[in-house]
Design an enzyme around this catalytic site. Structure first.
Site, PDB file in Angstrom:
ATOM      1  N   GLY A  67       2.496   2.429  -2.775  1.00 15.14           N
ATOM      2  CA  GLY A  67       2.532   3.043  -4.106  1.00 15.14           C
ATOM      3  C   GLY A  67       3.444   2.389  -5.125  1.00 15.14           C
ATOM      4  CE  LYS A  68       5.181  -3.142  -3.314  1.00 11.34           C
ATOM      5  NZ  LYS A  68       4.378  -2.692  -2.163  1.00 11.34           N
ATOM      6  CB  SER A  69       0.646  -1.275  -8.185  1.00 13.49           C
ATOM      7  OG  SER A  69       0.940  -2.479  -7.543  1.00 13.49           O
ATOM      8  CE1 TYR A  70      -1.367   7.128  -8.557  1.00 14.13           C
ATOM      9  CE2 TYR A  70       0.943   7.751  -8.314  1.00 14.13           C
ATOM     10  CZ  TYR A  70      -0.373   8.092  -8.586  1.00 14.13           C
ATOM     11  OH  TYR A  70      -0.686   9.395  -8.894  1.00 14.13           O
ATOM     12  N   GLY A  85       0.784  -1.243   0.000  1.00 12.26           N
ATOM     13  CA  GLY A  85       0.000   0.000   0.000  1.00 12.26           C
ATOM     14  C   GLY A  85       0.806   1.278   0.000  1.00 12.26           C
ATOM     15  N   GLY A 139       3.999  -6.220  -1.979  1.00 16.04           N
ATOM     16  CA  GLY A 139       4.563  -5.541  -0.810  1.00 16.04           C
ATOM     17  C   GLY A 139       4.684  -6.436   0.401  1.00 16.04           C
ATOM     18  CG  ASP A 147       3.782  -3.782  -9.211  1.00 12.82           C
ATOM     19  OD1 ASP A 147       4.233  -3.409  -8.115  1.00 12.82           O
ATOM     20  OD2 ASP A 147       2.560  -3.816  -9.479  1.00 12.82           O
TER      21      ASP A 147
HETATM   22  N1  LIG Z   1       2.330   8.970  -5.339  1.00  9.62           N
HETATM   23  C1  LIG Z   1       1.037   8.725  -5.137  1.00  9.62           C
HETATM   24  N2  LIG Z   1       0.131   9.697  -5.328  1.00  9.62           N
HETATM   25  C2  LIG Z   1      -1.164   9.463  -5.115  1.00  9.62           C
HETATM   26  N3  LIG Z   1      -1.679   8.280  -4.724  1.00  9.62           N
HETATM   27  C3  LIG Z   1      -0.845   7.261  -4.546  1.00  9.62           C
HETATM   28  C4  LIG Z   1       0.545   7.426  -4.735  1.00  9.62           C
HETATM   29  N4  LIG Z   1       1.137   6.268  -4.468  1.00  9.62           N
HETATM   30  C5  LIG Z   1       0.158   5.411  -4.139  1.00  9.62           C
HETATM   31  N5  LIG Z   1      -1.030   5.991  -4.178  1.00  9.62           N
HETATM   32  C6  LIG Z   1      -2.317   5.361  -3.852  1.00  9.62           C
HETATM   33  O1  LIG Z   1      -2.108   4.487  -2.764  1.00  9.62           O
HETATM   34  C7  LIG Z   1      -2.859   3.308  -2.896  1.00  9.62           C
HETATM   35  C8  LIG Z   1      -1.975   2.084  -2.821  1.00  9.62           C
HETATM   36  O2  LIG Z   1      -1.059   2.116  -3.859  1.00  9.62           O
HETATM   37  P1  LIG Z   1      -0.550   0.789  -4.582  1.00  9.62           P
HETATM   38  O3  LIG Z   1      -1.647  -0.131  -4.891  1.00  9.62           O
HETATM   39  O4  LIG Z   1       0.297   1.234  -5.707  1.00  9.62           O
HETATM   40  O5  LIG Z   1       0.313   0.158  -3.430  1.00  9.62           O
HETATM   41  P2  LIG Z   1       1.277  -1.092  -3.550  1.00  9.62           P
HETATM   42  O6  LIG Z   1       2.545  -0.696  -2.922  1.00  9.62           O
HETATM   43  O7  LIG Z   1       1.379  -1.573  -4.918  1.00  9.62           O
HETATM   44  O8  LIG Z   1       0.559  -2.133  -2.643  1.00  9.62           O
HETATM   45  P3  LIG Z   1       0.625  -3.710  -2.752  1.00  9.62           P
HETATM   46  O9  LIG Z   1       1.989  -4.100  -2.445  1.00  9.62           O
HETATM   47  O10 LIG Z   1      -0.343  -4.179  -1.736  1.00  9.62           O
HETATM   48  O11 LIG Z   1       0.241  -4.065  -4.119  1.00  9.62           O
HETATM   49  C9  LIG Z   1      -3.539   3.396  -4.241  1.00  9.62           C
HETATM   50  O12 LIG Z   1      -4.881   3.795  -4.036  1.00  9.62           O
HETATM   51  C10 LIG Z   1      -2.787   4.469  -4.959  1.00  9.62           C
HETATM   52  O13 LIG Z   1      -3.624   5.184  -5.829  1.00  9.62           O
END
Ligand SMILES: Nc1ncnc2c1ncn2[C@@H]1O[C@H](COP(=O)(O)OP(=O)(O)OP(=O)(O)O)[C@@H](O)[C@H]1O
Length: 861
Positions: free
Chosen positions: A97-100, A95, A241, A238
């Protein structure tokens, strides 16, 4: 040349959930200094100090993905265009922001790549192949695979190819970004994702998107196919997490996924740590599929960018710290990227060779047999060949032809064509054809050449390059990016060419690094010292409190001590206490009474005789108290005196001695107080010596020995048990109700006993000597019987004239000088005793006998 893994940190903004929970921001990003500071939220909620980490780039919550890509991502993609391997991976807790970040990166990477190929010269051809896989629960899954069946994918290693996926991973030839986006979307739908408490769309697998880009210059025909082919490969990873079950609330499948995710991430962490440590340490790549797949990207042939994604909130501070630590370590990893030129397995290499071969065949096809059969045969071959090529073209145009399949098709086509062509080729020495035939042949040759050219054009259609040459806007953008990157590369090159400057710069960098390391170490040591100081302070406080408790206990106990007890003066006891290293305990000053020898003859005053009757016992006067031995019995002279008084008041029958007859008659039933008193002190003296780390040996022999606390010694087939605790108590008070009978031997006791008293007879009626000091019943020491002065026979005590109310001089009644002198004497005496233990025993017995005799003779006279 080796280069470090580049690391950028990106902090996402606070999400609505965190805002609702009232989380505080503990992360500060300074993009200019490329530093990330993590504050340390203390227990009371205040922010104290913080840890600072420096990276190659740092992006705060207000930085767009576009900015992140242009700053750190585009360099990697440009390197791939030049034939390097590149890897971009996002790392961090769930959570954050990696996938983002990776989604934005993929989008921009594709734009960048196809912008570059489409605006390049038409003479350079590119072949782009896309594959997409995920590692789910340690299994590789093809996300671009059509249909429902699952193929078994395996990871293999090859010296020339590095790590690759075997088993039929689908590689799709792609020509533009839109086509790629469509495929990626298709793959994302298949990727495992699920909602957790921490992320509504949490990735449950690691996804690896790979774009292989081969490039070849096709303008230089003269070189006969020797044009260099470059192949770059870009991994966009990607990662799932890291997560804690308690926070994500994962159960069932989610929990299983989480375990697998955490396992592979810890393997990645181990690889990073091992690579960062260097020193030829074993790198555990084989611990997980993820680390095997990323082998080239970490410590191998690749330019790698790690994006450490972190959360700003205080509730995630612990995970953020862990991410930052790993990211900082990853910066120490050295890679060795090289341009992958002329790779043997490049698809374009095969195309290129094929083209050259066909051209040569066409050129050398001047002498052809003009027979009708030959013509027919050529027509058939040509038709078949064209059909094959057409089929191949269709498949390629559909863009779904896998590279492997394409290669196989080409091989078959080539061999078949070679065979057919070989049959139709004319050889030297054959009859010369006439002019007409030559014209006809020329026509056919042109026709065939046109057909071959068509084949080449169609094959070339598979590749890309130069499509957007007339797109001015795109070309300008590309030119701008190229110039910026060129300028950057130029600066780097210039600095590397200028050896002196570079050297000085390098030295400065290494000095700066060393200083930073030292400063870090200093901070660590300071923190450790502060920790130690705090724990010492706590310990000291605790000790002081214990000391206070002891003092309070003493204060509370003092009023309960008998008046005159030397222990009442705690201050002087403390002052004169000495530490014994041997015993590992404090030695208190002698607290026992010091009583001088009684006079051999006691003048009765007013004819009064104070006697005590102890039924069943007899005793001779024991005046053997001149041996002022060390007695730690805890009783002192005053106390004994008082005790004696007490006894005399309560239990001793005093009689008028006017009647001499009665007096004589009663003498057998009366105990002289002094006799009893001295006897007891005599016993105490002996027992105290025993306590002074001496044990009795058979035959009343005193010897120095470690001994055990409880010592059982046989005397006349009976056993006497000595207990260090018992030895501290004074001799028992003799009462009428509790009668000690020497003839009643206590039951033998073997070994250690739990009794805290003299061994006693089991018969309750025989339990004598109830001490006023303790409620424990104590039998008299059997050693009494061994003493010559101890009453034998019928136990009748002899009258001992002693003034009852006469105060017995105590050791504490003397002045200090006297006391010291006596102490000195006592020590000397003890020393002597140690040297001549046996002698001393005999001497003392002898002296006792003498004293006893004197006393009796004086008494009777
Ligand atoms: N830089 C950013 N700006 C705005 N929103 C963000 C940013 N980074 C992440 N988010 C938001 O935070 C939430 C979680 O992000 P994300 O799914 O990318 O997390 P993750 O690290 O990939 O989690 P996981 O490991 O569980 O997949 C999403 O709703 C995403 O839109």
């Amino acid at each position: 040349m080796s280069e470090s893994v580049k690391v950028a940190v990106r902090c996402r903004p606070m999400c609505s959930r965190e805002k609702q929970q009232g989380c505080r921001n503990v992360v500060t990003i300074d993009s200019l200094s490329k530093c990330c500071t993590l504050e340390n939220p203390s227990a009371n909620g205040n922010l104290t100090g913080g840890k600072v980490y420096q990276f190659d780039a740092a992006f705060g919550s207000d930085s767009s993905t576009e900015l992140v890509y242009e700053d750190v991502g585009s360099v990697i993609v440009e390197a791939v265009l030049h034939g390097y391997n590149g890897t971009v991976f996002a790392y961090g807790q769930t959570g954050c922001g990696k996938s983002y970040t990776m989604r934005g990166f993929i989008e921009r990477t594709l734009e960048h790549l196809f912008e570059a190929t489409s605006t390049s010269s038409t003479e350079t051809r590119y072949l782009a192949l896309l594959s997409y896989l995920e590692i789910y629960n340690e299994r590789l899954r093809d996300l671009l695979k059509e249909g429902t069946g699952e193929t078994l994918l395996m990871l293999k290693e090859d010296t020339t190819r590095g790590t690759y996926v075997a088993g039929g991973l689908r590689e799709v030839t792609v020509k533009n970004a839109a086509e790629c986006a469509r495929l990626i979307e298709q793959g994302d739908k298949k990727r495992a994702a699920a909602a957790t408490k921490m992320n509504a769309a949490s990735s449950r697998s690691h996804a690896v998107l790979t774009l292989a880009l081969e490039a070849i210059a096709i303008n230089d025909n003269d070189k006969g196919g020797s044009n260099a082919i470059r192949r770059g490969r870009l991994h966009l990873v990607d990662l799932a997490g890291s997560e804690r079950q308690t926070r994500t609330g994962a159960t069932g499948d989610r929990l299983k996924e989480a375990a697998s995710i955490n396992l592979s991430l810890s393997a990645l962490g181990n690889v990073i740590s091992a690579l960062a440590a260097g020193n030829g340490r074993h790198v555990p790549y084989r611990d997980s599929k993820l680390t095997r797949l990323l082998r080239d990207s970490l410590g191998g042939n690749a330019r790698t960018l790690m994006i450490a994604c972190i959360s700003p909130s205080d509730i995630d501070a612990e995970e953020t710290l862990s991410t930052l630590r790993y990211a900082a370590r990853a910066r120490c990893i050295k890679n060795k990227p090289i341009v992958n030129e002329d790779p043997k397995d490049a698809l374009l290499r095969q195309y290129q060779l094929e083209l050259q071969r066909l051209r040569k065949l066409l050129e050398s096809n001047d002498k052809i047999n003009d027979s009708k059969d030959l013509e027919l045969e050529i027509d058939v071959t040509e038709r078949e060949y064209n059909e094959e090529v057409e089929r191949l073209r269709k498949e390629c145009e559909n863009s779904n032809l896998s590279a492997k399949k394409l290669r196989e098709e080409l091989d078959i086509l080539r061999s078949r064509y070679e065979n057919d062509n070989g049959k139709t080729t004319l050889h030297e020495g054959e009859p010369v054809i006439d002019e007409l035939d030559r014209e006809r042949e020329e026509k056919r040759r042109k026709k065939r050449e046109a057909a071959k050219q068509e084949v080449l054009r169609r094959l070339e259609k598979l590749t890309i390059g130069g499509e957007a040459l007339d797109n001015n806007e795109l070309r300008k953008r590309r030119e701008k990016r190229r110039k910026r990157l060129q300028a950057l590369a130029g600066v780097l090159e210039a600095s590397s060419q200028d050896g002196g400057v570079f050297q000085v710069y390098g030295q400065l960098r290494s000095t700066e690094d060393a200083l930073k390391r030292m400063a870090k170490r200093v901070r660590q040591l300071e923190a450790e010292a502060a920790d130690l100081q705090a724990s010492w302070d706590a310990e000291r406080r605790d000790l002081l409190r214990r000391e206070l408790l002891t003092s309070q206990l003493c204060d509370a106990m003092i009023p309960h001590l008998r008046p005159g007890c030397p222990l009442r003066d705690v201050g002087s006891v403390r002052a004169s206490a000495t530490w014994s290293e041997e015993l590992n305990r404090w030695r208190f000053p002698d607290a026992s009474s010091y009583i001088t020898l009684p006079p051999t003859f006691v003048q009765l005053r007013d004819g009064m005789v104070n006697t005590v009757t102890i039924p069943g016992t007899t005793s001779k006067a024991d005046l053997n108290n001149n041996n002022n031995s060390n007695n730690n019995s805890g009783n002192n002279g005053k106390e004994d005196f008082k005790t004696t008084n007490l006894m005399s008041t309560n239990e001793i029958s005093t009689e008028e001695t006017n009647d001499d007859k009665n007096k004589k008659k009663d003498t057998t039933k009366k105990l002289d107080i002094a006799d009893t008193y001295f006897r007891r002190n005599r016993i105490d003296t002996l027992l105290a010596r025993v306590k002074e780390a001496k044990t009795f040996e058979i035959g009343n022999r005193l010897s120095k020995s470690g001994g055990s606390e409880d010592t059982t010694l046989p005397i006349n087939n009976n056993y006497l048990q000595l207990n260090a605790l018992n030895l501290q108590s004074s001799a028992p008070v003799i009462s009428e109700s509790n009668v000690y009978k020497p003839s009643q031997h206590p039951r033998p006791v073997h070994g250690h006993s739990t009794r805290h008293a003299w061994t006693i007879d089991d018969n309750p009626t025989n339990r004598t000597y109830g001490s006023f000091v303790t409620n424990m019943k104590k039998n008299p020491p059997r050693i009494l019987e061994a003493l010559p002065s101890y009453p034998q026979g019928n136990g009748q005590l002899v009258n001992n004239p002693f003034r009852f109310n006469e105060r017995i001089p105590s050791r504490f009644d003397q002045n200090d000088d006297q006391r010291h002198e006596q102490q000195h004497e006592q020590e000397e005496e003890e020393d002597e005793e140690e040297e001549e233990e046996e002698e001393e025993g005999k001497r003392r017995e002898h002296r006792l006998l003498n004293l006893d005799r004197n006393f009796h003779s004086s008494n009777t006279s």
